[in-house]
Design an enzyme around this catalytic site. Sequence first.
Site, short mmCIF file in Angstrom:
data_model
loop_
_atom_site.label_atom_id
_atom_site.label_comp_id
_atom_site.label_asym_id
_atom_site.label_seq_id
_atom_site.Cartn_x
_atom_site.Cartn_y
_atom_site.Cartn_z
N ASP A 133 1.10 -1.28 -4.86
CA ASP A 133 -0.14 -0.53 -4.64
C ASP A 133 -1.18 -1.01 -5.64
OD1 ASP A 133 -0.71 2.17 -2.92
OD2 ASP A 133 -2.04 2.02 -4.65
N CYS A 177 -2.87 5.44 10.14
CA CYS A 177 -3.08 6.78 10.69
C CYS A 177 -4.45 6.91 11.35
CB CYS A 177 -2.89 7.85 9.62
SG CYS A 177 -3.95 7.68 8.17
N ASP A 219 -3.54 -5.95 -6.27
CA ASP A 219 -4.33 -6.03 -5.05
C ASP A 219 -3.51 -6.85 -4.05
OD1 ASP A 219 -6.10 -7.01 -3.01
OD2 ASP A 219 -7.78 -6.48 -4.30
N GLY A 222 6.25 8.24 0.39
CA GLY A 222 7.17 8.78 1.38
C GLY A 222 7.94 7.71 2.12
N LYS A 223 7.24 6.66 2.53
CA LYS A 223 7.90 5.56 3.25
C LYS A 223 8.79 4.77 2.30
CE LYS A 223 4.07 5.25 6.52
NZ LYS A 223 3.29 6.33 5.87
N CYS A 232 0.86 -1.19 0.00
CA CYS A 232 0.00 0.00 0.00
C CYS A 232 0.90 1.24 0.00
CB CYS A 232 -0.95 0.00 1.20
SG CYS A 232 -1.91 -1.52 1.40
N ALA A 233 1.81 1.30 -0.96
CA ALA A 233 2.99 2.18 -0.87
C ALA A 233 2.72 3.64 -1.22
CB ALA A 233 4.09 1.64 -1.78
N ALA A 234 1.79 3.92 -2.12
CA ALA A 234 1.60 5.31 -2.56
C ALA A 234 1.16 6.18 -1.39
CB ALA A 234 0.55 5.35 -3.68
N PRO A 235 1.58 7.47 -1.38
CA PRO A 235 2.28 8.22 -2.43
C PRO A 235 3.80 8.06 -2.44
CG PRO A 235 1.72 9.69 -0.65
CD PRO A 235 1.12 8.35 -0.29
#
Length: 459
Positions: free
Chosen positions: A291, A386, A317, A275-276, A270-273
């Site tokens: 993603d 988050c 997915d 930053g990590k 679930c990488a987008a956008p």
Amino acid sequence: MVVTPPRRGHSAYPERNAGDEIAGLAARKAAARLLAAVIDARTPLDGLSDNEHGHPQYKALDSRDRALVRAILVTALRHRMTIAGLLSKRLEKPLPPNATALSHILHVAAAQILFLDVPDSAAVDLAVTHAKSDPRTLRFSGLVNGVLRSLARAKEAELAPALAATNEAPQWFSERLTAACGADKARAILAAHRHEAAVDFTVKADPTLWAERLGGIVLPTGTVRVEKLAANVADLPGFTDGAWWVQDAAASLPARLFGDIRGQRVADLCAAPGGKTAQLILAGAQVTAVDASKNRLARLKQNLDRLGLTADLVQADLLDYRPGHLFDAVLLDAPCSSTGTVRRHPDVPWTKTMADVEKLADLQRRLLAHAVGLVRSGGRIVFSNCSLDPIEGEELCRAFLAGKPGVAADPIRTGEFAGLDPFLTSDGTLRTTPADLALESPGISGLDGFFAARMRRTD
């Protein structure tokens, strides 16, 4: 508490222009329409105000009026309960349930009168004209005029007491926050939500230098924080050179929890956008960024290109993702209710429900179970999101570890990472809230609400 909207380049007073339209009316109509979509249809504000795919009424505006609409909506949502209370005092009886259009006109105008640098007369006159232009509200135009003029006269005396006595959250959110955090912490979080979040930068190197160049400070975690930007992000020094990226200080913490990952194969799920992803690359890992969204993955690539970084990008997915090899470490920053980001997204409490929180927690459990299967024996898994709710954090992880053989908690140790100790729980997990990191002023304080837990595969 006065929030100044971006300069619009024209008067806020209603005047006739060459097209025989009233200047500023289209922006107010768009604001009321988008507020209706948020409150009545639970539509996220970011999608409605997207410059490419947003609501047609929003996209029809020029850039200055779009900025005004955003300022009105963020303010109206951030202070919705205070506005509602002050409006209610001026009504002989509550508005009927079907008078939502009228309610939104009043809230848009009240946000300007109470909190924005818009002349009261302009806000009132435009609201009255708006009411007269809509068959649903035409007969209430006199009420709009009377209520708003009364509000304008009384704001100096009534606003501060109303703010002190009001909880700016829908009932479900306030009750759940109190149950999860306790009454005192919940009050502090809700108070923090009234303040716009500062802008945080993760820098590639030399945070002290970039704090000076950007006009900010260095937080204990190494993030550079700027309270108010002097220019658009793309116009700031270092943007073109890829020296930094915008990332809330709390969002930068999960990727640090792996420790030394130089030369390791790491999956950012679930990488987008991105930053990590960028953090993991800079730490020396060989990163695979996964993603489900083609558009979000394209945005991630654009971000990495600007930063001069590369990763193996995979559109899939996550529940169907089965690579040909196991990873040394996996980061799962899972989709969640986003209740930790209310300072930046004040629509969240109004577009989510407790049912959404529970549904997302179930999805997170399934994603975490799949993610564990992608890491080698002895490898680390970091799970984060988050959300402020323990259902998506502490409670989820305890239940997962209790029912999942072959995976063990890998607690974060006191002193293991600079600046993290204040946010560690007794379980060795990480928990931040908007009420944490109290600095000189509310505008420079706080963090997004974040949870992160570290685990290790043992089978």
